[in-house]
Scaffold this active site. Structure first.
Site, PDB file in Angstrom:
ATOM      1  N   VAL A  64      -1.300  -1.038  -4.213  1.00 46.61           N
ATOM      2  CA  VAL A  64      -2.512  -0.254  -4.009  1.00 46.61           C
ATOM      3  C   VAL A  64      -2.135   1.196  -3.747  1.00 46.61           C
ATOM      4  CG1 VAL A  64      -4.691  -0.102  -2.746  1.00 46.61           C
ATOM      5  CG2 VAL A  64      -3.503  -2.309  -2.928  1.00 46.61           C
TER       6      VAL A  64
ATOM      7  N   PHE B  45       0.831  -1.205   0.000  1.00 44.90           N
ATOM      8  CA  PHE B  45       0.000   0.000   0.000  1.00 44.90           C
ATOM      9  C   PHE B  45       0.864   1.252   0.000  1.00 44.90           C
ATOM     10  CE2 PHE B  45      -2.856  -3.178   1.612  1.00 44.90           C
ATOM     11  CZ  PHE B  45      -4.116  -2.773   1.226  1.00 44.90           C
ATOM     12  N   ASP B  46       0.431   2.245  -0.764  1.00 47.27           N
ATOM     13  CA  ASP B  46       0.968   3.585  -0.593  1.00 47.27           C
ATOM     14  C   ASP B  46       0.357   4.135   0.695  1.00 47.27           C
ATOM     15  OD1 ASP B  46       2.202   6.099  -1.313  1.00 47.27           O
ATOM     16  OD2 ASP B  46       0.187   6.797  -1.799  1.00 47.27           O
ATOM     17  N   LYS B  47       0.947   5.184   1.274  1.00 45.66           N
ATOM     18  CA  LYS B  47       0.436   5.711   2.539  1.00 45.66           C
ATOM     19  C   LYS B  47      -0.586   6.814   2.329  1.00 45.66           C
ATOM     20  CE  LYS B  47       2.864   8.549   5.227  1.00 45.66           C
ATOM     21  NZ  LYS B  47       1.942   9.692   5.522  1.00 45.66           N
ATOM     22  N   THR B  48      -0.121   7.961   1.819  1.00 42.71           N
ATOM     23  CA  THR B  48      -0.972   9.144   1.751  1.00 42.71           C
ATOM     24  C   THR B  48      -2.131   8.960   0.773  1.00 42.71           C
ATOM     25  OG1 THR B  48       0.952  10.499   2.240  1.00 42.71           O
ATOM     26  CG2 THR B  48      -0.992  11.627   1.383  1.00 42.71           C
TER      27      THR B  48
END
Length: 620
Positions: free
Chosen positions: A505, A306-309
């Site tokens: 994602v 997953f990306d964070k922001t």
């Protein structure tokens, strides 16, 4: 004959076949009985023979060819009833099959029904109702309660509650007001809007989703391609086997029956009908899956990154603290906002929003600006060069910040993202920004683990401490921080080597390289986002992150459904073959069972259309 519809062909040949069957029982094979049988054979057989000859012209030996040969042979040897029964049953099965397959496409038809029919345009103060295709960019579209929005645009007047189910799959209305974006195909439930048309016609989000779903339903899965290759060899092999069987047994009936019962119809249709139903279900629930191969591969995912922001976090970061050393806090915030006006990054938007809130003025553009990927940006304002970004930016520019390290670490320990602002002379100040973790992030991670994923991690360009705070809150297995875009691609390759199929994602805006390099790229909240729709393999059209577990579950249900269909089709063929060899299955019975197996395969695939209904009912 050519003008008869499929339904008319089935009904007329069925009536003739039924009359012939009654006469056969009452008077036997009298001339009138034979005429009725031949009439039924001709009416039902003409479409079959047309398809067979059309296929042979392109050197394709398909199911129609097998049936055509068997029917011709049956007529030649005087088995008129078998010829009539086989052609009627084949056409009946074809008709029922086409009607049933239409139901598996009900989701795409539902989407098409949601397409707006008209648009009310305000030009020079006069309202005119036009077809949506005549609306041009920049027009002002007036939408009243109960009406569909015909364009993608920006609200310039009014406020309303809008049902966005056609786009996002969520039936709960959302509030939209001044300067907010709305989508074509959505419906105003209450309120009134005037919308400036930003995208019209085929460029609207709704039109593009519709087009992509239609394309996706036609894209073949690997299993489907394999079965089609198999059928190209299988059908000629069956013809050859029938010829050999005739020469060995001298039993023409047995050889012709083998042709009929060996039709691989259920096997050939086993995959595409499941794919259509699965993709249609996803589209109905705001999950855009781009083709059969993607839905198959999504079902084999073993790790997710997953990306964070904007993905694990809400994507609406806010400034929590401004610390200035060489200038006032308001001045620091003003300068930072001027630089960030060039950027589309969520952290930059947070700085701009805070500046406008505190200072009450809109930001000015810088004289020149340069985004430095993965580090921040540099810009010139009033002759002074400024830098805004992370440690990497200031290290690469040779700007010392060691005396501020303790403060940076203390902010990052709290899960804050610390944005450094400075010049070549040194650090001017630090702006702390926090982005709350999505409330359902931990539940999603738990769902994915229950679906068999071995590893769920986060890839981010943010600092280690901020990354750790988010990873802990979401319950991730691991996190990788301070990554440049190329670092994310490299990390994904390592995950693929260790765990197999990996899904990436992200929000689809600044994750394009990672989305493209992963086995499956998934974009969250992709409605209206060009990059997300073009780059990602799966687009979750709403910001509901738990739609990902729905997509994974749907894909696995689809793959399981395909396997069930294939196994069933092979078992039916094997049983029929054994029945033919022991002379308990004749041509008409073989065709009846064959068509029945095709319908059962389709009905099994249709179960996918109900996937998720029980879960949704429980949620209510």
């Amino acid at each position: 004959m050519s003008r008869l519809t499929k339904a008319q062909i089935v009904s007329s040949s069925g009536i003739l076949a039924a009359l012939a069957f009654v006469l056969k029982r009452l008077v036997g094979y009298e001339p009138v009985t034979i005429v009725l049988m031949l009439a039924a054979t001709v009416i039902a057989g003409v479409p079959i023979f047309k398809k067979a000859f059309g296929a042979l012209r392109y050197r394709i030996v398909g199911i129609d060819v097998l049936v055509a040969i068997a029917v011709t042979g049956a007529v030649i040897i005087g088995e008129y009833w078998e010829a009539a029964a086989v052609t009627f049953l084949f056409m009946l099965g074809d008709y029922l099959e086409s009607r049933t397959i239409e139901k598996t496409r009900s989701s795409i038809r539902t989407l098409m029904d949601l397409a707006p029919d008209t648009a009310r345009i305000r030009r020079a103060g006069v309202e005119t109702v036009l077809p949506p295709e005549e609306v041009v960019q920049g027009d002002f579209v007036v939408v009243k309660p109960g009406e569909k929005i015909a364009v993608d645009g920006t609200v310039v007047e009014g406020s309303a509650y809008i049902n966005q189910a056609a786009i996002t799959g969520e039936s709960i209305p959302v509030s939209r007001g001044m300067e907010e974006t709305v989508f074509s195909g959505t419906i105003i439930e209450s309120g009134y809007l005037v919308i400036r048309a930003d995208r019209v016609g085929g460029d609207t989000t709704f039109a593009r989703i519709l087009h992509m779903v239609e394309e996706a339903q036609d894209k073949k899965a690997k299993t489907q391609k394999s079965l089609e290759k198999f059928s190209r060899w299988y059908t000629p092999a069956i013809i050859l086997l029938s010829v050999v069987l005739f020469f060995v047994t001298k039993d023409i009936r047995l050889a012709l029956t083998l042709l009929v019962i060996s039709c691989p119809g259920a096997l050939v249709i086993s995959t595409p009908v499941s794919i259509v139903a699965g993709i249609g279900n996803g589209a109905k629930h705001g999950v855009l899956i781009k083709g059969g191969e993607i839905i198959e591969k999504l079902g084999t995912v073993r790790a997710a990154a997953f990306d964070k922001t904007g993905t694990l976090t809400e994507g609406r970061p806010g400034v929590t603290r401004v610390k200035a050393w060489r200038t006032g806090e308001d001045e620091l915030l003003r300068i930072a906002a001027i630089g960030e006006s060039y950027s589309e990054h969520p952290l930059g938007k947070a700085i701009i929003a805070e500046a406008e809130k505190r200072l009450g003025v809109a930001t000015k553009p810088p004289e020149s600006a340069q985004i430095i990927t993965g580090r921040g940006l540099a810009f010139i304002f009033e002759g002074q060069e400024y830098y805004i970004g992370n440690r990497k930016l200031f290290t690469s520019e040779g700007i010392g910040f060691s005396e501020y390290e303790e403060y940076l670490e203390s902010e990052e320990e709290k899960g804050q993202t610390a944005v450094i602002v400075g010049t070549k002379e040194g650090v001017c100040g630090i702006i702390s920004i926090a982005d709350n973790v999505r409330a359902d992030a931990a539940a999603l991670v738990s769902d994915l683990r229950s679906q068999g994923l071995r590893r769920v991690v986060m890839l981010t360009g943010d600092n280690r401490r901020a990354a750790k705070a988010v990873a802990d809150a979401a319950g991730l297995d691991d996190y990788y921080s301070e990554l440049l875009p190329e670092d994310k691609v490299k990390t994904l390759a390592e995950l693929q080597e260790k765990h197999g199929t990996v899904a990436m994602v992200g929000d689809g805006v600044n994750d394009a390289p990672a989305l493209a390099s992963a086995d499956i790229g998934v974009a969250i909240g992709g409605a209206g986002t060009d990059v997300a729709m073009e780059t990602a393999d799966v687009v979750l059209l709403s910001s509901d992150i738990r739609k990902l577990s729905y997509a994974v579950g749907l894909s696995r249900a689809t793959v399981g459904n395909i396997r069930q269909n294939i196994v069933f089709a092979l078992i039916v063929v094997a049983i029929l073959l054994m029945g033919v060899l022991v002379k308990t299955v004749n041509m008409s019975l073989g065709m009846l069972v064959h068509e029945g197996s095709v319908l059962l395969v389709i009905l099994n695939a249709m179960r996918l259309m109900g996937y998720g209904k029980a879960k949704n009912m429980n949620a209510r």
